[in-house]
Design an enzyme around this catalytic site. Structure first.
Site, PDB file in Angstrom:
ATOM      1  N   SER A  64       4.992   6.841  -5.257  1.00 49.31           N
ATOM      2  CA  SER A  64       4.066   7.393  -4.267  1.00 49.31           C
ATOM      3  C   SER A  64       4.060   6.642  -2.949  1.00 49.31           C
ATOM      4  O   SER A  64       3.556   7.153  -1.946  1.00 49.31           O
ATOM      5  CB  SER A  64       2.642   7.405  -4.842  1.00 49.31           C
ATOM      6  OG  SER A  64       2.263   6.112  -5.286  1.00 49.31           O
ATOM      7  N   ASP A 115      -5.945   4.141   0.563  1.00 44.04           N
ATOM      8  CA  ASP A 115      -6.728   4.334  -0.653  1.00 44.04           C
ATOM      9  C   ASP A 115      -6.596   3.083  -1.514  1.00 44.04           C
ATOM     10  O   ASP A 115      -6.145   2.042  -1.033  1.00 44.04           O
ATOM     11  CB  ASP A 115      -6.311   5.616  -1.393  1.00 44.04           C
ATOM     12  CG  ASP A 115      -4.868   5.597  -1.897  1.00 44.04           C
ATOM     13  OD1 ASP A 115      -4.278   4.492  -2.006  1.00 44.04           O
ATOM     14  OD2 ASP A 115      -4.327   6.668  -2.204  1.00 44.04           O
ATOM     15  N   HIS A 173      -2.477   2.485  -1.770  1.00 43.19           N
ATOM     16  CA  HIS A 173      -1.448   2.736  -0.763  1.00 43.19           C
ATOM     17  C   HIS A 173      -1.843   2.249   0.629  1.00 43.19           C
ATOM     18  O   HIS A 173      -3.006   2.343   1.008  1.00 43.19           O
ATOM     19  CB  HIS A 173      -1.155   4.239  -0.691  1.00 43.19           C
ATOM     20  CG  HIS A 173      -0.799   4.834  -2.019  1.00 43.19           C
ATOM     21  ND1 HIS A 173      -1.728   5.476  -2.813  1.00 43.19           N
ATOM     22  CD2 HIS A 173       0.380   4.864  -2.692  1.00 43.19           C
ATOM     23  CE1 HIS A 173      -1.130   5.887  -3.923  1.00 43.19           C
ATOM     24  NE2 HIS A 173       0.137   5.524  -3.874  1.00 43.19           N
TER      25      HIS A 173
END
Length: 366
Positions: free
Chosen positions: A39, A328, A331
């Site tokens: 991600s 977040d 990340h």
């Protein structure tokens, strides 16, 4: 009026400087960029999968011209910005049905949130592309390219392309550090687990080399013990990182750097491998946030700050996005990704070994 003129001139100078940087970035230095990973570099593959690990909703993409795209950031990811420096447009995600024809000539993004080096990593999120599956997906792309190009042209494309592989974080966060779901921490010591990961990783790097790719950028894992998700577990003293988590990453990062040295030692003719010291660069950001314009380093801009979650749909994020290191709980913000990408592109040997990505792009495969 004098004050206004001063302000206008200052803005004009900054704008001209930014235009110069953008001009430099638009000079294409490689024909394509192939992105493999998780991600940290995903651009939307999980949008097309049965996965709960998705970022196709606001406030993700708050500062991106296309809005939420599946990128786990307020805007661009590390690989997007590194591509800017190389003068290469962000490649389409593999799962996108429109990723075909001329759209794949500049590369493809295979990265998938929750995906890891081990096939089972992140399985509690549902479908995702593991490293093994991403390599299979690349072979699918290669089959398409063979129908579009003659063998010599395809070989030139592949051998001069930049390969970015960002793996390992999920194998710890969504595997080894979740003993209630995965048995790996009860089966392997941190050193043995790192060796398992590196063994699987090296096999797939070999597979990509055998397909004709020659320029590999392999970043290590950042200080996971410092991300808001881990800070929220209570393992870290106030104002500090979870040292026990950071320490277990050492064998993997040291092993990956050693693997790069081994691969460059003559066993892979015509290829160049570069290790990215993500741990060191991100550590510098966290230790010296003011140097990079950050004021908040231990809380996330969304996902309720120092929590263990990603952004919540339609949540109102923090106001000053660029002053936060983390978007977040897992990340970085685009601003932090920008620092990481710049250091990967033009950093010293402390940041990249044995060269940086700019120098890697200039290497001519034999």
């Amino acid at each position: 009026m004098a004050g206004f003129r001063w302000w206008f001139m200052a803005v004009l100078v900054v704008a001209c400087w930014m235009k110069g940087v953008a001009g430099q970035a638009r000079q294409q230095q490689a024909p394509a960029i192939w992105v493999f990973g998780d991600s940290l570099v995903e651009s939307g593959n999980n949008n097309f999968l049965r996965s709960t690990a998705r970022a196709d909703f606001y406030p993700y993409g708050s500062d991106y011209y296309r809005g939420p795209t599946g990128r786990f950031s307020n805007a661009r990811t590390f690989s997007d910005i590194l591509g800017d420096w190389l003068g290469i447009a962000a490649p389409p995600p593999f799962s996108d049905p429109t990723a075909a024809g001329n759209r794949i000539m500049g590369g493809v993004n295979y990265a998938s949130a929750a995906g890891g080096i081990l096939d089972e990593t992140g399985q509690h999120y549902g479908d995702r592309y593991s490293l093994n599956q991403q390599v299979v997906n690349f072979e699918t792309t290669l089959s398409q390219l063979r129908t579009m190009m003659n063998p010599e042209s395809l070989n030139q494309l592949l051998s001069n392309s930049i390969v970015v592989m960002v793996f390992g974080s999920n194998d710890y966060i969504n595997n080894y550090l979740m003993p209630n779901i995965y048995a790996t921490s009860r089966t392997y010591t941190p050193t043995a687990f790192a060796n398992l990961l590196l063994n699987r990783y090296s096999r797939q790097i070999e597979a990509l080399y055998s397909q004709g790719l020659r320029k590999f950028f392999l970043p290590g894992i950042g200080p996971l013990g410092c991300i808001p998700n881990q800070l929220a577990t209570g393992q870290a003293p106030p104002g500090r990182c979870a040292d026990s988590v950071n320490q277990m990453l050492g064998p993997f990062n040291e092993g990956l750097r050693g693997l790069v040295g081994q691969f460059n030692g003559g066993s892979h003719p015509g290829a160049t491998f570069v290790y990215g010291n993500t741990y060191g660069v991100f550590g510098d950001i966290l230790n010296n946030p003011g140097r990079y314009g950050f004021t908040v380093r231990d809380k996330a801009c969304c996902g309720f700050g120092q929590g263990q979650i990603t952004c919540v749909p339609l949540e109102t994020p923090c106001f000053n996005h660029d002053q936060y290191v983390f978007w977040d709980a897992f990340h970085p913000t685009q601003a932090a990704n920008g620092v990481l990408a710049q250091r990967a592109y033009s950093g010293t040997t402390n940041d990249c070994f044995p060269m940086n990505v700019q120098q890697l792009a200039q290497v001519r495969p034999m």
